[in-house]
Design a protein around this motif. Structure first.
Motif, mmCIF file in Angstrom:
data_model
loop_
_atom_site.group_PDB
_atom_site.id
_atom_site.type_symbol
_atom_site.label_atom_id
_atom_site.label_comp_id
_atom_site.label_asym_id
_atom_site.label_seq_id
_atom_site.Cartn_x
_atom_site.Cartn_y
_atom_site.Cartn_z
ATOM 1 N N THR A 227 -2.939 -1.123 15.800
ATOM 2 C CA THR A 227 -1.780 -0.108 15.634
ATOM 3 C C THR A 227 -1.920 0.659 16.733
ATOM 4 N N GLU A 228 -3.054 1.381 17.233
ATOM 5 C CA GLU A 228 -3.259 2.108 18.357
ATOM 6 C C GLU A 228 -2.809 1.557 19.471
ATOM 7 N N LEU A 229 -3.235 0.198 19.781
ATOM 8 C CA LEU A 229 -3.059 -0.596 20.951
ATOM 9 C C LEU A 229 -1.354 -0.912 21.156
ATOM 10 N N VAL A 230 -0.885 -1.290 19.970
ATOM 11 C CA VAL A 230 0.685 -1.661 20.245
ATOM 12 C C VAL A 230 1.476 -0.204 20.218
ATOM 13 N N GLN A 231 0.989 0.721 19.694
ATOM 14 C CA GLN A 231 1.826 1.975 20.051
ATOM 15 C C GLN A 231 1.540 2.679 21.358
ATOM 16 N N THR A 232 0.395 2.399 22.103
ATOM 17 C CA THR A 232 0.057 2.751 23.195
ATOM 18 C C THR A 232 0.773 1.882 24.336
ATOM 19 N N CYS A 233 0.828 0.735 24.219
ATOM 20 C CA CYS A 233 1.459 -0.094 24.969
ATOM 21 C C CYS A 233 2.992 -0.211 24.994
ATOM 22 N N SER A 234 3.429 0.046 23.812
ATOM 23 C CA SER A 234 5.008 0.186 23.508
ATOM 24 C C SER A 234 5.302 1.372 24.418
ATOM 25 N N THR A 235 4.435 2.438 24.144
ATOM 26 C CA THR A 235 5.055 3.882 24.939
ATOM 27 C C THR A 235 4.960 3.572 26.148
ATOM 28 N N LEU A 236 3.665 3.145 26.756
ATOM 29 C CA LEU A 236 3.900 2.968 28.140
ATOM 30 C C LEU A 236 4.899 2.000 28.868
ATOM 31 N N ILE A 237 5.433 0.890 28.122
ATOM 32 C CA ILE A 237 6.471 -0.099 28.441
ATOM 33 C C ILE A 237 7.774 1.078 28.333
ATOM 34 N N TRP A 238 8.067 1.780 27.330
ATOM 35 C CA TRP A 238 9.076 2.443 27.229
ATOM 36 C C TRP A 238 9.243 3.616 28.681
ATOM 37 N N ILE A 239 8.206 4.254 28.886
ATOM 38 C CA ILE A 239 8.128 5.218 29.989
ATOM 39 C C ILE A 239 8.859 4.445 31.176
ATOM 40 N N ALA A 240 8.178 3.253 31.432
ATOM 41 C CA ALA A 240 8.003 2.588 32.814
ATOM 42 C C ALA A 240 9.590 1.958 32.889
#
Length: 867
Positions: A701-714
Motif C-alpha cells: 500500500t505504501e509503495l503504491v501510494q508513493t509511486c502514484s503520488t510521484l507519477i501524479w506530480i511529474a
C-alpha cells in the motif's frame, strides 16, 4: 558495397542480432548555445550542420569497420567466479535500413554472435565504442535464440569512446527482476553497474559520465562577479531547507567557498541530457538564446521604438494585434531564430507580435469580472491553493514576537452584505466560505521587498460559494509592515466589491495585488518547487539504487524524462541571481529563498490529489465516491478532472505492483527498494528526514501510494500548472507578476488620476513593458509541447520495455482508460450548467486532457516534467 566486411565473418551457427543506434545529433544543443549572440547561434548551427553533412560518409564508413564491438553475457551459465560467461567480441556489420536524413535519427546494423550452446541464454552484453564520437544506442534484438525466441535489450543510452570509461558499458535484456530473483550469473553485473552510477562523490563531473549524486542549491548566485549576485545556500541547513539537485562538482567561488562557481554548460548524467532526437532540444535552445540574447536586445530597443510604458489596455493588446515595430538591426539579429519567425508579421510591417492568449480570444474584458477572477482559483493556472475557511476572522501562524498580531482585520460587516442573507457563522458551517491566503509566506519578506523598486502587500481574499456553483469574492485584505517595525504587526486595509467610479478602480487594483502574489506563489512554489525541484532527488535515488531491471525503475523511468536537464537550465537562466524570474516577478532576489521557507511545510503524502483536497478542506471523505472524497465545490474543474486522472494512475500502479510483489514481506526484503527509499528520505530530501509523515516503505500500500503520488506530480500536476502559463498569463493584465506602487490613497495625485485615467494608473502599478516582453517571450516557450512529447499512457519504447506480458496489458488498459477520461472531460466542458468550466472568458478547462498535439495547445499531460 558490404562484401569486404561480410566476407571477414565466418557465420556458421551464430545468433543473429540487430543493433539500432543513432549518431550524435548534429543540432547539438550544447554546441548551438555556446555562441554569444543570436546571429552567432544561427551561424553556429549552420556550421554544425555543414560539418555533419561532410562527415556523414566518414561516420558510416567507421561503423562498417571494426569500430563498435559487442560481447554477449550469459544469464544462465557462470564462469569460475560465479559471473555470467562472456562471449567473443563481435563487430557491427552492414547497414540494414536506409541512411537517415540529417537529424532524423536511427540506423540499424546486422550483427552475428558466436554463441555455443553451453553458454546458455544471453541476459546482458558489453559494448565498446572505438570511435572518437559518441552515439546513442537504442537497442539490441536477438532473433531465434534456442528455447527463447526473440530477446530484446532496450538501451536508450549514449555510448562514448571506450577509453573514457573505467569499466565496460553493460546493458541488460528487458526481463524484469526483483533483486532476490535475479539470475545468479547476472547478480554481480547488476551490483557493479549500480556502483558505477553512484560514483565516489569526488571531483568535477565530465560530460561523458553517468554518475548520479546529490548537492545543495549553491550555484544560483555569482558572488565573484558582483556582491549583489550572492545568494544563500538552499539545502543542508534549517534556515533554508531544500530538495537536493544533481551534483556537478564545480569549483567553489573565490568570494564564498560554500558557493559553487557557475558555467554555461552544467554537468548532467549523460542520459539525462537532451540530445535524443528531441525537438525540445530546439525549444531549450530557443529558451536559452531568448534569455541571453533576444530579451536584452528587445529591452534595449524599447527607447528606440517610442514609449517604454503601456499607456492603455489597447497598448497591451497591440502586442498581439499590431505588434511592436523594431529597428532593422534588431530584426536582422532576431528573425533567423525559429520561434521569432512565428512572431514576426509578414505583411511588410516588420513588427514583433505575440499569439493572442486564450484568455482574450473570445472576450477582451472578461478577465476583469469578479467571476473570472474567482474562477481562475479553481480552473486557472494555480488551482490548488484555495482553502475552505473554518475560522473567522482568518488567523495567522506567524510568530507574534517577531511579526506582531497578524490576525485578519476582515470583519463580518465587510462580508455579510455579500452573502445573500446568510451570516458568516452559517456560511462557515455550510462550507460556503473559502480563502486564497497569500499572507503568512509573504509578510516576513515585505519589508525587504518594499525597499526595492517593487511595492507589495500580503493578501487574503475571502470568497463565497453561491447557489449557482460559482465563487464570488467578498473581501480582499492588503497588509503591509508597520513603519515602526515588523513586530508591531501589519497595517491592513480591507476592500469590498465595487463596480463604479474610483472605488471600482480601487477594487480592480486590489484584485491585481492578489494576482501578483498568486503569480509569484504559482511560479516559485506550485510550479518550480512542488514539481521540478521535489522530483529531482527521486531521479537521482532511483538511478543510484534501483537497477534498470528492477520493476520500480521501469515503472518510474518515463516520468523522469528530461527533468534534470530542464532543472539545470532553469538554474542557469530562469531561477538564478537576476535571471528571468528574479527580474520579472515580485519576489525578486528573494524568490528561491522564499520557496525554501515554504518547503518547510512540504509533505510528500499530501501531494496525492485526494489528500491535498482533504487538507485544504475543499473535499470531505466519502466512501461512496469512486475516489473516496466528495468535493465541496462540486464544479471544481481542476479537482474533478484531476480525480479522474489520479484514479487511473493509481489503478495502473496497483496492478503493476501486485504483479511483482506478492506480499508485504517482498517489499521489506527488496534490498534495492529499501536502499532507494532510505537515501531518498535521508539525503535527497534530507532536510526533512526527521519528519514522521514519511511512509516506512514496508507495505505494498505504501509503495503504491508513493509511486502514484510521484507519477501524479511529474505528469498531471505539472501539466496543470505549466501549460496554461501563456493562455492565462500571456495577457499581463490578467496575470501581472509585479506591483511597482502601493494602492493610491485618497488625497494623492494617483487617486485623482484614477478618476481621469484608471487604465494608466493600473498599468503604472503592475508589470512594466520591459518585464512584460520578457515574460511573454519565455512563457510562450515554456507553454509549448514538443513534437515528440510522450504523454501519459504512452511509452517511447513500445511494448519492449519489459518481457512480462501482464504489465504490458495493464499498461494498455491504463492508456485506454485515459482515452475514455478525455471523452468524459470533453462532455463536462460542453455542459453549460457547469459555469466554472468555461467562465466569462469562454475558456473551457482543458489542461488535464491527457492528449495533445505539438505546440501551444492548452492541453495535454506529458509523462514527465520535460519543459
Amino acid at each position: 558495397m558490404f562484401s569486404g566486411v561480410t566476407g571477414l565473418i565466418n557465420r556458421g551457427q551464430k545468433l543473429k542480432g540487430t543493433v539500432v543506434l543513432m549518431r550524435k545529433n548534429v543540432l547539438d544543443i550544447n554546441e548551438l548555445t555556446s555562441a554569444q549572440s543570436a546571429s552567432g547561434i544561427i551561424g553556429g548551427a549552420i556550421g554544425v550542420i555543414g560539418g555533419a553533412i561532410g562527415t556523414t560518409v566518414d561516420t558510416l564508413t567507421a561503423f562498417l569497420g571494426r569500430s563498435v564491438a559487442l560481447k554477449l553475457i550469459s544469464a544462465t551459465s557462470a564462469d569460475a567466479s560465479g559471473k555470467g560467461k562472456v562471449g567473443k567480441q563481435t563487430f557491427l556489420e552492414g547497414v540494414i535500413t536506409s541512411l537517415p536524413t540529417l537529424g532524423a535519427g536511427q540506423s540499424a546494423f546486422d550483427i552475428h554472435f558466436e554463441w555455443d550452446t553451453d553458454m546458455g541464454v544471453p541476459g546482458a552484453f558489453y559494448i565498446e565504442n572505438f570511435m572518437q564520437v559518441e552515439f546513442y544506442l537504442v537497442s539490441l534484438t536477438l532473433e531465434d535464440v534456442p528455447n527463447q525466441g526473440t530477446i530484446h535489450f532496450p538501451c536508450n543510452s549514449w555510448v562514448y569512446n571506450s577509453k573514457l570509461y573505467k569499466s565496460d558499458r553493460i546493458f541488460f535484456s528487458n526481463k524484469t527482476y526483483l533483486p532476490g530473483d535475479m539470475p545468479a550469473p547476472l547478480k554481480k553485473y547488476r551490483e557493479e553497474e549500480l556502483v558505477v552510477l553512484r560514483g565516489d562523490g569526488t571531483g568535477e563531473r565530465k560530460e561523458h559520465e553517468r554518475i548520479y549524486d546529490y548537492d545543495v542549491y549553491n550555484d544560483l548566485g555569482n558572488p565573484d562577479s558582483n556582491a549583489r549576485l550572492a545568494r544563500p545556500v538552499l539545502g543542508g541547513n534549517t534556515t533554508f531547507p531544500y530538495p537536493r539537485r544533481g551534483r556537478t562538482g564545480r569549483k567553489p567561488t573565490k568570494t564564498d567557498p560554500k558557493s559553487e562557481s557557475r558555467s554555461d554548460n552544467v554537468y548532467l548524467p549523460r542520459d539525462e541530457a537532451f540530445g535524443h532526437l528531441k525537438s525540445s532540444d530546439f525549444l531549450v535552445y530557443i529558451l536559452k538564446s531568448a534569455s541571453q540574447n533576444v530579451i536584452p536586445q528587445l529591452q534595449s530597443a524599447l527607447p528606440l521604438v517610442g514609449k517604454t510604458e503601456f499607456d492603455s489596455f489597447e497598448d497591451v493588446r497591440d502586442l498581439y494585434e499590431g505588434g511592436i515595430k523594431l529597428p532593422t538591426n534588431i530584426l536582422s539579429d532576431l528573425s533567423p531564430i525559429p520561434l521569432f519567425k512565428e512572431l514576426f508579421r509578414t505583411d511588410g510591417e516588420q513588427a514583433l507580435k505575440f499569439p493572442v492568449p486564450k484568455i482574450i480570444q473570445v472576450d477582451k474584458s472578461a478577465w476583469m469580472t469578479d467571476e473570472e477572477f474567482a474562477r481562475e482559483m479553481i480552473a486557472g493556472l494555480n488551482p490548488h491553493v484555495i482553502k475552505v475557511l473554518k475560522e473567522f476572522p482568518p488567523q495567522s501562524k506567524l510568530d507574534k514576537q517577531l511579526y506582531g498580531d497578524n490576525t485578519s482585520t476582515i470583519t463580518k460587516q465587510h462580508v455579510e452584505s455579500s452573502l445573500g442573507g446568510v451570516t458568516v457563522e452559517q456560511a462557515i458551517s455550510n462550507n460556503k466560505l473559502f480563502i486564497l491566503d497569500h499572507h503568512d509566506p509573504l509578510f516576513p519578506y515585505l519589508s525587504k521587498i518594499n525597499k526595492t523598486t517593487t511595492k507589495a502587500y500580503a493578501t487574503r481574499t475571502v470568497l463565497f460559494l453561491q447557489n449557482d456553483g460559482t465563487l464570488k469574492p467578498v473581501a480582499i485584505e492588503l497588509s503591509k509592515p508597520n513603519p515602526q517595525g515588523d513586530n508591531y504587526g501589519p497595517i491592513s486595509t480591507v476592500y469590498t466589491p465595487t463596480k463604479q467610479g474610483v472605488d471600482g478602480s480601487i477594487w480592480q487594483l486590489a484584485k491585481a495585488y492578489v494576482v501578483v502574489n498568486d503569480s509569484c506563489f504559482h511560479q516559485l512554489v506550485s510550479h518550480w518547487l512542488n514539481t521540478h525541484a521535489v522530483v529531482e532527488p527521486f531521479i537521482i535515488a532511483t538511478n543510484r539504487h534501483l537497477s534498470v531491471v528492477h520493476p520500480i525503475h521501469k515503472l518510474l523511468l518515463p516520468h523522469y524524462r528530461d527533468t534534470m536537464n530542464i532543472n539545470a537550465l532553469a538554474r542557469n537562466v530562469l531561477v538564478n541571481a537576476e535571471g528571468i524570474i528574479e527580474s520579472t516577478f515580485l519576489w525578486g532576489g528573494y524568490s528561491l529563498e522564499m520557496s525554501a521557507v515554504v518547503y518547510k511545510d512540504w509533505v510528500l503524502t499530501e501531494q496525492a490529489l485526494p489528500n491535498d483536497l482533504l487538507k485544504r478542506g475543499v473535499a470531505v471523505e466519502d466512501s461512496s465516491s469512486p475516489h473516496g472524497v466528495r468535493l465541496l465545490i462540486e464544479d471544481y474543474p481542476y479537482a474533478a478532472d484531476g480525480l479522474e486522472i489520479w484514479g487511473a494512475i493509481k489503478s495502473w500502479v496497483e496492478e503493476y505492483v501486485a504483479f511483482y510483489y506478492k506480499s508485504d514481506a517482498a517489499i521489506v526484503q527488496d534490498s534495492e527498494l529499501q536502499a532507494f527509499w532510505k537515501e531518498l528520505v535521508e539525503v535527497g530530501h534530507g532536510d526533512k528526514k526527521n519528519e514522521s509523515w514519511w511512509p516506512k516503505m514496508q507495505t505494498r500500500t505504501e509503495l503504491v501510494q508513493t509511486c502514484s503520488t510521484l507519477i501524479w506530480i511529474a505528469s498531471a500536476l505539472h501539466a496543470a500548472v505549466n501549460f496554461g502559463q501563456y493562455p492565462y498569463g500571456g495577457y499581463i493584465l490578467n496575470r501581472p507578476t509585479l506591483s511597482r506602487q502601493f494602492m493610491p490613497e485618497k488625497g494623492s495625485k494617483e487617486y485623482d488620476d484614477l478618476a481621469k485615467n484608471p487604465e494608466k494608473v493600473f498599468l503604472n502599478i503592475i508589470t512594466g513593458k520591459k518585464e512584460t516582453l520578457t515574460d511573454l517571450t519565455i512563457i510562450e516557450v515554456l507553454s509549448r509541447h514538443a513534437s515528440d512529447e510522450q504523454y501519459l499512457g504512452q511509452r517511447g519504447d513500445g511494448d519492449n520495455w519489459t518481457a512480462d506480458t501482464a504489465p504490458i496489458e495493464a499498461f494498455k488498459r491504463f492508456g485506454k482508460k485515459l482515452v475514455e477520461i478525455e471523452q468524459k472531460l470533453i462532455q463536462r466542458n460542453n455542459d453549460e450548467r457547469l459555469r466554472n468550466r468555461y467562465g466569462p472568458a469562454q475558456m473551457p478547462y482543458t489542461l488535464l486532457y491527457p492528449s495533445s498535439e505539438e505546440g501551444l495547445t492548452f492541453r495535454g499531460i506529458p509523462n514527465s516534467i520535460s519543459i
